[in-house]
Write an enzyme that holds these catalytic residues in place. Structure first.
Site, PDB file in Angstrom:
ATOM      1  N   ASP A 183      -3.921   3.885   1.392  1.00 20.66           N
ATOM      2  CA  ASP A 183      -4.171   5.324   1.223  1.00 20.66           C
ATOM      3  C   ASP A 183      -4.211   6.047   2.570  1.00 20.66           C
ATOM      4  OD1 ASP A 183      -4.379   4.571  -1.394  1.00 20.66           O
ATOM      5  OD2 ASP A 183      -6.493   5.056  -1.622  1.00 20.66           O
ATOM      6  N   ASP A 206       0.035   2.306  -1.380  1.00 19.62           N
ATOM      7  CA  ASP A 206      -0.060   3.723  -1.768  1.00 19.62           C
ATOM      8  C   ASP A 206      -0.331   4.610  -0.555  1.00 19.62           C
ATOM      9  OD1 ASP A 206       0.132   2.684  -4.345  1.00 19.62           O
ATOM     10  OD2 ASP A 206      -2.031   2.723  -4.677  1.00 19.62           O
TER      11      ASP A 206
END
Length: 427
Positions: free
Chosen positions: A256, A277
């Site tokens: 992230d 991600d």
């Protein structure tokens, strides 16, 4: 040679459009003091004769022209015995043409700088070795000094160095331009990881934010090879404001890395690194000429995911567009997986190394209704761009839709990028 008169020069008057492209400094010069000073100096020498020839040739002004005084500057105009000039005099001026052209370009840049300076109501210099009074030593203190509900651009210049701090631009402090001395030289480092909503090294909530030449790092899991902490979401940046632009910036993390939350954004010539991600959110963003570095090798046999886009319904305008990017790294990674049911990600004209898994995309929570997803590739190259083994539900964009997504109007249909203090469109 005697001075006949002073003429008012309006840049827009009779100036061919090609002049603005070839001589970008002229518009600034005609509106600023440097032009007056240079003319006054040169008009005391023979070069002043050339200036008259050059300006008349380039612009086509005549002594009887009428000009708008709102857009004027004055320059000394010398009378010449004949017009056009005889061939011998033309040869005489050929040397001065090249000299004056170089001078014009130099002052054009200076004048552009003056015009840029006029945009700022306040300029703050951050120096890590500063006394904290005249020059703040932290970026946070510089942002704190910006008045609330600011409506004019403030320039925060950040000297090279490592800044160990968390930075937040609150909602009520728009129009801030933060400029570092290069993404390899100016770095902001923090290691918070308790919540994705509060842990980012750089949090930008305000509209109209520009950042240039700075790298943001969340060091909790970075760099991974020399880090023994358990893998967890640890954000380098969280961008919520509308009309935000990032030029030659770095975003480094592991999971992230960049939460591109919402709003219209342009990332140009940036480096974004992570494994899981590491570009996620529901913003409406173009990533142009960026280096996307996937470091999934540190997942020890598991594949990584470059994107996790969060478009929630088919009428939402948001999505991620990667345009002319370079995707590389180590290990194996998917181009993306959906964070929400109508995720939209497009890779256009980008180069992909062999780190991309053959399937390309993972349905994740959208399994069973993959048709709602807009995951697409067009015109990409490199060892990882082979689409022969891609998932069957990869989207095929129509020419009209493709053009709509890759055009700069996808993020800027009202000209906000060109009105910022640093025009990324021209870079």
């Amino acid at each position: 040679m005697a001075v006949l008169k002073k003429l008012e020069v309006r840049p827009e008057s009779r100036m061919p459009s090609w002049c603005w492209r070839i001589f970008p400094g002229i518009r600034g010069l005609a509106n600023g003091e440097p032009f007056i000073i240079v003319c006054d100096i040169l008009c005391k020498h023979k070069t002043g004769l050339f200036m008259t020839f050059f300006v008349n040739t380039l612009v086509g002004y005549e002594s009887h022209s009428h000009f708008n005084p709102k857009h004027t500057a004055f320059f000394s105009y010398f009378a010449l015995p004949h017009w056009p000039l005889p061939p011998k005099m033309m040869n005489y001026f050929s040397f001065h043409l090249s000299v004056f052209y170089a001078l014009l370009m130099f002052l054009g840049g200076a004048s552009g700088g003056l015009e840029e300076e006029r945009m700022f109501t306040k300029k703050i210099k951050v120096d890590p070795s500063g006394d904290g009074i005249c020059n703040p030593s932290t970026i946070k203190s510089a942002i704190d000094s910006v008045p609330q509900n600011n409506n004019k651009w403030v320039h925060i210049f950040v000297k090279a160095g490592d800044y160990r701090e968390q930075i937040k631009i609150p909602y009520d402090k728009p129009y801030i331009y933060i400029e570092g001395e290069g993404k390899r030289r100016t770095r902001v480092i923090w290691d918070r990881h308790d919540s994705i909503a509060t842990s980012a090294t750089f949090i930008s909530q305000a509209d109209n934010i520009v950042v240039k030449g700075i790298t943001f790092i969340n060091s909790y899991n970075y760099p991974p090879k020399s880090n023994g902490n358990p893998v967890t979401p640890a954000l380098a940046a969280m961008i919520l404001g509308d009309k935000s632009a990032f030029y030659k910036c770095g975003f480094l993390g592991f999971q992230d890395t960049l939460w591109d939350v919402q709003g219209r954004h342009l990332f140009k010539l940036c480096t974004i690194q992570g494994a899981v991600d590491f570009i996620f959110g529901a913003a409406q963003s173009i990533y142009e000429k960026c280096n996307i570095s996937a470091i999934a090798e540190e997942l020890h046999g598991f594949s990584g995911y470059i994107t996790a886009q969060g478009r929630e319904n088919p009428n939402d305008t948001n999505g991620f567009v990667f345009k002319n990017c370079n995707i590389n790294g180590n290990g194996k990674s998917y181009l993306g997986r959906p964070w929400r049911d109508y995720a939209r990600v497009v890779f256009y004209n980008s180069t992909m190394s062999d780190i991309i898994v053959p399937e390309g995309w993972d349905p994740w929570g959208a399994a069973g209704h993959e048709y709602q997803l807009v995951f697409a590739e067009h015109g990409c190259g490199g060892l990882g761009s082979d689409t022969s083994k891609r998932v069957a539900w990869e989207h095929k964009l129509s020419p009209a839709m493709l053009n709509q997504l890759i055009n700069i109007s996808f993020v800027d249909d009202e000209g906000w990028l060109s009105s910022q203090p640093f025009n990324m469109l021209a870079s």
